[in-house]
Design a protein around this motif. Structure first.
Motif, PDB file in Angstrom:
ATOM      1  N   GLN A 179     -38.208  90.876  71.620  1.00  0.00           N
ATOM      2  CA  GLN A 179     -39.293  89.896  71.688  1.00  0.00           C
ATOM      3  C   GLN A 179     -38.979  88.862  72.769  1.00  0.00           C
ATOM      4  O   GLN A 179     -37.869  88.333  72.827  1.00  0.00           O
ATOM      5  N   VAL A 216     -43.636  83.960  63.330  1.00  0.00           N
ATOM      6  CA  VAL A 216     -44.829  84.744  62.972  1.00  0.00           C
ATOM      7  C   VAL A 216     -44.944  85.938  63.913  1.00  0.00           C
ATOM      8  O   VAL A 216     -45.180  87.075  63.496  1.00  0.00           O
ATOM      9  N   GLY A 217     -44.768  85.689  65.224  1.00  0.00           N
ATOM     10  CA  GLY A 217     -44.772  86.784  66.185  1.00  0.00           C
ATOM     11  C   GLY A 217     -43.653  87.773  65.928  1.00  0.00           C
ATOM     12  O   GLY A 217     -43.838  88.992  66.057  1.00  0.00           O
ATOM     13  N   ASP A 219     -42.234  88.506  63.015  1.00  0.00           N
ATOM     14  CA  ASP A 219     -42.572  89.305  61.834  1.00  0.00           C
ATOM     15  C   ASP A 219     -43.674  90.319  62.129  1.00  0.00           C
ATOM     16  O   ASP A 219     -43.719  91.399  61.520  1.00  0.00           O
ATOM     17  N   ARG A 220     -44.556  89.988  63.069  1.00  0.00           N
ATOM     18  CA  ARG A 220     -45.618  90.914  63.469  1.00  0.00           C
ATOM     19  C   ARG A 220     -45.142  91.921  64.506  1.00  0.00           C
ATOM     20  O   ARG A 220     -45.894  92.804  64.905  1.00  0.00           O
ATOM     21  N   ARG A 221     -43.903  91.744  64.967  1.00  0.00           N
ATOM     22  CA  ARG A 221     -43.318  92.605  66.004  1.00  0.00           C
ATOM     23  C   ARG A 221     -44.109  92.546  67.309  1.00  0.00           C
ATOM     24  O   ARG A 221     -44.295  93.538  68.007  1.00  0.00           O
ATOM     25  N   GLU A 222     -44.542  91.335  67.668  1.00  0.00           N
ATOM     26  CA  GLU A 222     -45.138  91.127  68.989  1.00  0.00           C
ATOM     27  C   GLU A 222     -44.080  91.311  70.067  1.00  0.00           C
ATOM     28  O   GLU A 222     -42.930  90.926  69.885  1.00  0.00           O
ATOM     29  N   THR A 225     -44.563  86.640  72.714  1.00  0.00           N
ATOM     30  CA  THR A 225     -45.149  85.610  71.858  1.00  0.00           C
ATOM     31  C   THR A 225     -45.246  84.311  72.648  1.00  0.00           C
ATOM     32  O   THR A 225     -44.239  83.801  73.139  1.00  0.00           O
TER      33      THR A 225
END
Length: 262
Positions: A179, A216-217, A219-222, A225
């Protein structure tokens, strides 16, 4: 319950790194905290151990020094508990390009790019072998904006973004998540160290809000971010435009506009 990976965080004594330490401690992860200021690290480690009942190791290191980088690399290679690397340590640019000394440029580039890359390279083979893990690289929106006049700093952060995207291409299929986090102006001590009064800036994000958004990014695997970007489609359009440009590069011949002198 599965054992949570330990998290190694650089630049962990204050600011973004310290808040990452707090948030991962809240999630029940053991921590390895890396920074130059051992007194601050010890104070933070003691509090996190007491409040969250986790293991916290302190590793004092100046990541502009070869021996200290090597010590952190060894820990990343050898400690199988570490499954997440937060590559946060960095410094800002003080003054314009022509006012910077060769030594200050070398230090800035070394910390923001060389150290970050070496630490990622130290942990990546072990994560690939395990088939899981994460590398988080803290960049900056300045890496997208040469207009801001922070040429060397911005160039290092453009490097961080490119490296993160490239590592994602190489490692995601092997189970390793990479990330890139791109903050804008955030209220940390990096400004004071660069001789800039953060209170003179028109808009500044609080560090807790920045890290919470970045997680949040996470956990969403962005892949990228950008917490201060309010229209997510802007990034999608930029990336699509970049890929469209690549499709128009035909390397066998120069473009027609370059084949005749004007």
């Amino acid at each position: 319950m599965a054992t949570r990976s330990a998290v190694l965080i650089t630049g962990a004594s204050t600011g973004i790194g310290a808040v990452y330490a707090e948030r991962f401690a809240q999630r029940g992860h053991d921590l390895i905290l890396v920074a130059r200021d051992k007194a601050r690290l010890d104070t933070l480690a003691k509090r996190l151990r007491e409040e969250h009942r986790i293991g916290v190791d302190v590793l004092q290191a100046d990541l502009t020094q070869h021996a200290d980088i090597a010590a952190v690399e060894a820990r990343l290679r050898d400690d199988a508990r570490i499954g997440i690397l937060i590559n946060n340590a960095g410094m800002a640019q003080s003054g314009g390009f022509t006012s910077q000394s060769a030594d200050s440029i070398e230090r800035l580039v070394g910390l923001n790019t060389t150290a970050l890359t070496r630490l990622a390279a130290a942990i990546a083979p072990r994560l690939v072998e395990a088939g899981e893990g994460a590398i988080v690289n803290i960049g900056s929106v300045v890496g997208l904006a040469p207009e801001f006049g922070m040429s060397v700093y911005g160039a290092t952060k453009a490097f961080v973004l490119f490296l993160s995207q490239g590592l994602s291409v190489e490692l995601s299929s092997k189970g390793v998540y990479v990330q890139a986090v791109l903050p804008a102006a955030t209220r940390t001590e990096i400004w004071e160290r660069a001789g800039i009064d953060v209170n003179t800036l028109p808009e500044v994000m609080e560090v807790e809000e920045l890290v919470d958004a970045a997680l949040v990014g996470f956990d969403r695997r962005e892949l990228v971010t950008i917490p201060p970007l309010h229209v997510a489609e802007r990034w999608d359009a930029l990336d699509a435009s970049r890929q469209g440009l690549l499709s128009d590069i035909r390397q066998a011949h120069a473009a027609e506009r370059y084949r005749a002198a004007s």
